[in-house]
Design a protein around this motif. Structure first.
Motif, PDB file in Angstrom:
ATOM      1  N   ALA A  53      48.671 -20.834  20.032  1.00  0.00           N
ATOM      2  CA  ALA A  53      49.495 -21.531  19.047  1.00  0.00           C
ATOM      3  C   ALA A  53      49.105 -22.993  18.847  1.00  0.00           C
ATOM      4  O   ALA A  53      49.120 -23.481  17.704  1.00  0.00           O
ATOM      5  CB  ALA A  53      50.974 -21.410  19.416  1.00  0.00           C
ATOM      6  N   PRO A  54      48.723 -23.732  19.890  1.00  0.00           N
ATOM      7  CA  PRO A  54      48.308 -25.117  19.669  1.00  0.00           C
ATOM      8  C   PRO A  54      47.058 -25.258  18.803  1.00  0.00           C
ATOM      9  O   PRO A  54      46.763 -26.362  18.322  1.00  0.00           O
ATOM     10  CB  PRO A  54      48.053 -25.638  21.095  1.00  0.00           C
ATOM     11  N   LEU A  55      46.322 -24.156  18.597  1.00  0.00           N
ATOM     12  CA  LEU A  55      45.096 -24.213  17.794  1.00  0.00           C
ATOM     13  C   LEU A  55      45.329 -23.866  16.328  1.00  0.00           C
ATOM     14  O   LEU A  55      44.392 -23.937  15.519  1.00  0.00           O
ATOM     15  CB  LEU A  55      44.054 -23.254  18.378  1.00  0.00           C
ATOM     16  N   GLN A  56      46.558 -23.475  15.961  1.00  0.00           N
ATOM     17  CA  GLN A  56      46.854 -23.087  14.578  1.00  0.00           C
ATOM     18  C   GLN A  56      46.460 -24.192  13.600  1.00  0.00           C
ATOM     19  O   GLN A  56      45.733 -23.969  12.638  1.00  0.00           O
ATOM     20  CB  GLN A  56      48.345 -22.748  14.463  1.00  0.00           C
ATOM     21  N   ARG A  57      46.931 -25.388  13.825  1.00  0.00           N
ATOM     22  CA  ARG A  57      46.624 -26.498  12.916  1.00  0.00           C
ATOM     23  C   ARG A  57      45.215 -27.021  13.128  1.00  0.00           C
ATOM     24  O   ARG A  57      44.565 -27.495  12.190  1.00  0.00           O
ATOM     25  CB  ARG A  57      47.640 -27.615  13.102  1.00  0.00           C
ATOM     26  N   VAL A  58      44.726 -26.947  14.362  1.00  0.00           N
ATOM     27  CA  VAL A  58      43.373 -27.437  14.664  1.00  0.00           C
ATOM     28  C   VAL A  58      42.335 -26.696  13.825  1.00  0.00           C
ATOM     29  O   VAL A  58      41.437 -27.302  13.220  1.00  0.00           O
ATOM     30  CB  VAL A  58      43.055 -27.266  16.163  1.00  0.00           C
ATOM     31  N   GLY A  59      42.447 -25.364  13.768  1.00  0.00           N
ATOM     32  CA  GLY A  59      41.487 -24.572  13.003  1.00  0.00           C
ATOM     33  C   GLY A  59      41.522 -24.894  11.522  1.00  0.00           C
ATOM     34  O   GLY A  59      40.492 -24.865  10.840  1.00  0.00           O
ATOM     35  N   ASP A  60      42.718 -25.197  11.010  1.00  0.00           N
ATOM     36  CA  ASP A  60      42.854 -25.507   9.588  1.00  0.00           C
ATOM     37  C   ASP A  60      42.285 -26.880   9.260  1.00  0.00           C
ATOM     38  O   ASP A  60      41.637 -27.067   8.235  1.00  0.00           O
ATOM     39  CB  ASP A  60      44.332 -25.442   9.196  1.00  0.00           C
ATOM     40  N   GLN A  61      42.508 -27.838  10.139  1.00  0.00           N
ATOM     41  CA  GLN A  61      42.100 -29.220   9.870  1.00  0.00           C
ATOM     42  C   GLN A  61      40.675 -29.524  10.316  1.00  0.00           C
ATOM     43  O   GLN A  61      40.074 -30.499   9.860  1.00  0.00           O
ATOM     44  CB  GLN A  61      43.088 -30.171  10.554  1.00  0.00           C
ATOM     45  N   PRO A  63      37.664 -27.173  10.311  1.00  0.00           N
ATOM     46  CA  PRO A  63      37.113 -25.843  10.042  1.00  0.00           C
ATOM     47  C   PRO A  63      35.781 -25.588  10.741  1.00  0.00           C
ATOM     48  O   PRO A  63      35.074 -26.511  11.157  1.00  0.00           O
ATOM     49  CB  PRO A  63      36.929 -25.848   8.521  1.00  0.00           C
ATOM     50  N   ALA A  64      35.449 -24.307  10.861  1.00  0.00           N
ATOM     51  CA  ALA A  64      34.114 -23.927  11.295  1.00  0.00           C
ATOM     52  C   ALA A  64      33.097 -24.478  10.295  1.00  0.00           C
ATOM     53  O   ALA A  64      33.374 -24.562   9.099  1.00  0.00           O
ATOM     54  CB  ALA A  64      34.000 -22.409  11.389  1.00  0.00           C
ATOM     55  N   ARG A  65      31.930 -24.827  10.782  1.00  0.00           N
ATOM     56  CA  ARG A  65      30.903 -25.405   9.910  1.00  0.00           C
ATOM     57  C   ARG A  65      29.527 -24.890  10.330  1.00  0.00           C
ATOM     58  O   ARG A  65      29.337 -24.450  11.474  1.00  0.00           O
ATOM     59  CB  ARG A  65      30.946 -26.937   9.963  1.00  0.00           C
ATOM     60  N   LEU A  66      28.588 -24.954   9.405  1.00  0.00           N
ATOM     61  CA  LEU A  66      27.217 -24.514   9.649  1.00  0.00           C
ATOM     62  C   LEU A  66      26.317 -25.731   9.718  1.00  0.00           C
ATOM     63  O   LEU A  66      26.236 -26.501   8.760  1.00  0.00           O
ATOM     64  CB  LEU A  66      26.763 -23.571   8.531  1.00  0.00           C
ATOM     65  N   GLU A  67      25.660 -25.927  10.853  1.00  0.00           N
ATOM     66  CA  GLU A  67      24.768 -27.063  11.038  1.00  0.00           C
ATOM     67  C   GLU A  67      23.416 -26.569  11.532  1.00  0.00           C
ATOM     68  O   GLU A  67      23.316 -26.003  12.621  1.00  0.00           O
ATOM     69  CB  GLU A  67      25.347 -28.067  12.031  1.00  0.00           C
ATOM     70  N   ASN A  68      22.382 -26.761  10.697  1.00  0.00           N
ATOM     71  CA  ASN A  68      21.020 -26.354  11.060  1.00  0.00           C
ATOM     72  C   ASN A  68      20.960 -24.881  11.479  1.00  0.00           C
ATOM     73  O   ASN A  68      20.300 -24.516  12.458  1.00  0.00           O
ATOM     74  CB  ASN A  68      20.479 -27.242  12.192  1.00  0.00           C
ATOM     75  N   GLY A  69      21.681 -24.051  10.724  1.00  0.00           N
ATOM     76  CA  GLY A  69      21.662 -22.622  10.979  1.00  0.00           C
ATOM     77  C   GLY A  69      22.564 -22.163  12.106  1.00  0.00           C
ATOM     78  O   GLY A  69      22.600 -20.974  12.430  1.00  0.00           O
ATOM     79  N   VAL A  70      23.324 -23.086  12.703  1.00  0.00           N
ATOM     80  CA  VAL A  70      24.196 -22.746  13.824  1.00  0.00           C
ATOM     81  C   VAL A  70      25.649 -22.905  13.389  1.00  0.00           C
ATOM     82  O   VAL A  70      26.027 -23.941  12.823  1.00  0.00           O
ATOM     83  CB  VAL A  70      23.916 -23.658  15.040  1.00  0.00           C
ATOM     84  N   VAL A  71      26.476 -21.902  13.652  1.00  0.00           N
ATOM     85  CA  VAL A  71      27.896 -21.994  13.355  1.00  0.00           C
ATOM     86  C   VAL A  71      28.595 -22.747  14.486  1.00  0.00           C
ATOM     87  O   VAL A  71      28.518 -22.345  15.650  1.00  0.00           O
ATOM     88  CB  VAL A  71      28.521 -20.602  13.179  1.00  0.00           C
ATOM     89  N   CYS A  72      29.246 -23.842  14.132  1.00  0.00           N
ATOM     90  CA  CYS A  72      30.018 -24.633  15.090  1.00  0.00           C
ATOM     91  C   CYS A  72      31.501 -24.341  14.844  1.00  0.00           C
ATOM     92  O   CYS A  72      32.016 -24.600  13.752  1.00  0.00           O
ATOM     93  CB  CYS A  72      29.735 -26.124  14.908  1.00  0.00           C
ATOM     94  N   THR A  73      32.167 -23.800  15.834  1.00  0.00           N
ATOM     95  CA  THR A  73      33.558 -23.370  15.656  1.00  0.00           C
ATOM     96  C   THR A  73      34.538 -24.510  15.918  1.00  0.00           C
ATOM     97  O   THR A  73      34.183 -25.552  16.447  1.00  0.00           O
ATOM     98  CB  THR A  73      33.875 -22.177  16.570  1.00  0.00           C
ATOM     99  N   SER A  74      35.780 -24.296  15.540  1.00  0.00           N
ATOM    100  CA  SER A  74      36.823 -25.315  15.651  1.00  0.00           C
ATOM    101  C   SER A  74      37.044 -25.698  17.114  1.00  0.00           C
ATOM    102  O   SER A  74      36.913 -24.856  18.016  1.00  0.00           O
ATOM    103  CB  SER A  74      38.122 -24.794  15.046  1.00  0.00           C
ATOM    104  N   PRO A  75      37.410 -26.947  17.378  1.00  0.00           N
ATOM    105  CA  PRO A  75      37.650 -27.392  18.754  1.00  0.00           C
ATOM    106  C   PRO A  75      38.687 -26.529  19.461  1.00  0.00           C
ATOM    107  O   PRO A  75      39.741 -26.220  18.909  1.00  0.00           O
ATOM    108  CB  PRO A  75      38.177 -28.829  18.574  1.00  0.00           C
ATOM    109  N   GLY A  76      38.360 -26.113  20.667  1.00  0.00           N
ATOM    110  CA  GLY A  76      39.277 -25.317  21.470  1.00  0.00           C
ATOM    111  C   GLY A  76      39.164 -23.820  21.283  1.00  0.00           C
ATOM    112  O   GLY A  76      39.677 -23.049  22.116  1.00  0.00           O
TER     113      GLY A  76
END
Length: 568
Positions: A53-61, A63-76
């Protein structure tokens, strides 16, 4: 208001409404005792409340991103997925031979409900893996099972499902991805897939893709499609992640919601894969995963509805506006229309949760007994769970925004996120229109027998409730009889007329099932349960009358308007 796992509701539903005891009484699931069930739900609830539950807002604010072909997921997210894996939640229903727990689907449904309420973006990852585990258990050979299932069950690796292509959405048979035989018995997979949920991440050692592709001798359409396991890293001789495979993430989709869940475009360039099941039988294998996912997605809708409801209730208790009739505190929860909205939201969630759990009980009983009747009931309820569960998720999330008033439209309150996140659930894993067509089409190929058996249960329950709750029982009995008559009409029609009323028919069926389960709850317990049942049966159930009229309207009026008329 922080998320609170509705453990009392789950226990009550299992014990008094959906007859989970019959699952416990089978040899296969005899270890799912009340004590084990309580421990599982309690631990899952704690995980959802404290970790997800503490990650609900974290994931929204963030977001996952693509950097140099690597998916970087949300903190936590990585640490939370590890907590899910360490708890054994990925392999809850999986075969113990490969590291699973062998528990009933019904308990997994309850856990997935809580996880979806806590953080839907993250919950999608275990849901995809669970579906892949089931597909491999049913269709893969022993070598593939031994190579992949232990790692998937442990959470060291995760799974995805690759169906859709730019030109092949619901028409899966139009896919162009190719599979060419290699000399060593593997296959070279080439093509592009889109809308791949959790197609990559930065926290598991491997990502295993189940990919639909066509062999050189594959016939056109769905009959020529085969299924392949194509991992990001090719397992080495010791079964660990080895050389990088010929696949890559092309891009991430920019979405309305679910920002913490990376939805990727995948490209396969002669990637090494292994056939799952028989050649040209890929759709049958993939449907095993899809049917699992369809129940799971319906449960996502219920979970989000729960989260949105709790969020709105907390706001309504704190928000002061004008004079109120109960205590005079000014809290908007005391205003009649806000109380109506919250009461209906709660009643909708209870009804839909009961349908999903009853669906899961049917799945468990079919697996434990091999009964054709249980199998048919599970199949009948699956499109209802998926479609109505996600519709209710959207409707309750929207109502939650309305309870917030203007603040619901302001992102900082978090109310809008529930609606943005849940909206896609009515679309993926087969749109809700397709679910309705499946219900009136494939699921009525038995001339409605499974539906009639279900309706007989509803009417029998209503008859037994007449002495205690005569008015509610009569309403439910009459509604079931109306649905029986509509079903008799439906199975006598051609498919076009069935399809024209399919969405209304499915919703009417769900309304009557929801009333049935509320009536069972009211018979089992007085007080709030009975009051909630009265709200659903008197305020929500009457909708079935108009819905069944729509269901029987036929297709001719729809086609009386030409394409040009629609554009005019």
């Amino acid at each position: 208001m922080p998320y609170r796992a509705p453990l009392r509701d789950f226990t009550f539903l299992l014990d008094h409404v959906v007859a989970f005891d019959q699952v416990r009484q089978t040899d296969r699931f005899s270890e799912a005792t009340p004590e084990t069930t309580k421990a599982i739900l309690t631990e899952a609830g704690k995980l959802c409340e404290e970790v997800l539950a503490p990650l609900q807002r974290v994931g929204d604010q963030h977001p996952a991103r693509l950097e140099n072909g690597v998916v970087c997921t949300s903190p936590g997210f990585g640490a939370a997925f590890a907590a899910i894996a360490d708890g054994g939640w990925l392999g809850m229903t999986a075969d113990p031979e490969y590291g699973g727990l062998g528990l009933p689907q019904t308990l997994a449904t309850a856990v997935n409900d809580m996880m979806s309420a806590a953080c839907l973006s993250l919950q999608l990852a275990p849901l995809m893996t669970q579906g892949q585990i089931e597909a491999l258990e049913h269709h893969a050979d022993d070598t593939l099972k031994a190579r992949f299932l232990p790692k998937l069950n442990s959470g060291e690796w995760c799974g995805t499902m690759n169906l859709t292509e730019p030109q092949a959405g619901s028409d899966v048979g139009a896919l162009r991805t190719k599979a060419e035989p290699n000399a060593d018995g593997s296959y070279a997979i080439s093509g592009q897939k889109i809308y791949i949920s959790w197609g990559d991440n930065d926290f598991t050692d491997n990502v295993c893709h189940l990919v639909l592709a066509r062999l050189p001798d594959g016939a056109p359409g769905t009959r020529g499609i085969s299924l392949f396991m194509v991992p990001k890293f090719i397992p080495d001789a010791d079964g660990n992640s080895g050389a990088r495979n010929g696949l890559r993430v092309v891009s991430l989709e920019h979405k309305l919601g679910l920002h913490g869940s990376p939805t990727v475009v995948m490209e396969y360039d002669r990637a090494t894969g292994w056939l799952v099941g028989a050649p040209h039988q890929g759709m049958a294998a993939m449907f095993t995963m899809m049917n699992n996912a369809r129940v799971g997605v319906g449960v996502q809708g219920i979970g989000v509805a729960e989260g949105a409801y709790q969020h709105a209730l907390g706001f309504a208790r704190d928000r002061k506006q004008g004079k109120t009739p109960v205590t005079g505190s000014g809290a908007i929860v005391e205003h009649a229309d806000v109380r109506r909205a919250l009461s209906v939201m709660k009643a909708e969630i209870f009804a839909m949760r009961a349908i999903a759990l009853a669906n899961s009980v049917a799945i468990d009983m079919a697996r434990a007994t091999g009964s054709d009747e249980w199998t048919a009931r599970a199949a009948l309820l699956t499109p209802i769970t998926k479609a109505h569960g996600t519709d209710i998720g959207c409707e309750v999330a929207s109502a939650g925004m309305q309870v917030h008033g203007g603040m619901g439209f302001i992102e900082e309150t978090g109310a809008a996120q529930y609606l943005r996140d849940v909206r896609v659930t009515t679309i993926y894993e087969g749109t809700n229109g397709i679910q309705a067509m499946d219900l009136v089409g494939r699921k009525m190929m038995d001339s409605g027998e499974a539906a009639f058996r279900m309706l007989q249960d509803v009417e029998d329950c209503a008859e037994s409730a007449r002495a205690l709750l005569p008015d509610l029982a009569e309403n439910v009995w009459q509604a079931a009889e109306s649905l029986r008559e509509a079903t008799e009409w439906l199975v006598a029609q051609d498919m076009q007329d069935r399809f024209a009323g399919a969405t209304a028919y499915l919703r009417a069926f769900a309304r009557i099932l929801g009333a049935h389960y509320h009536l069972k709850a009211a018979m089992a317990e007085d007080g709030p349960r009975r009051a909630l049942a009265r709200i659903f049966i008197t305020r929500v159930l009457p909708e079935h009358i108009g819905l069944l009229a729509q269901a029987r309207a036929g297709a001719s009026a729809l086609y009386a308007l030409s394409d040009e008329d629609l554009a005019a």
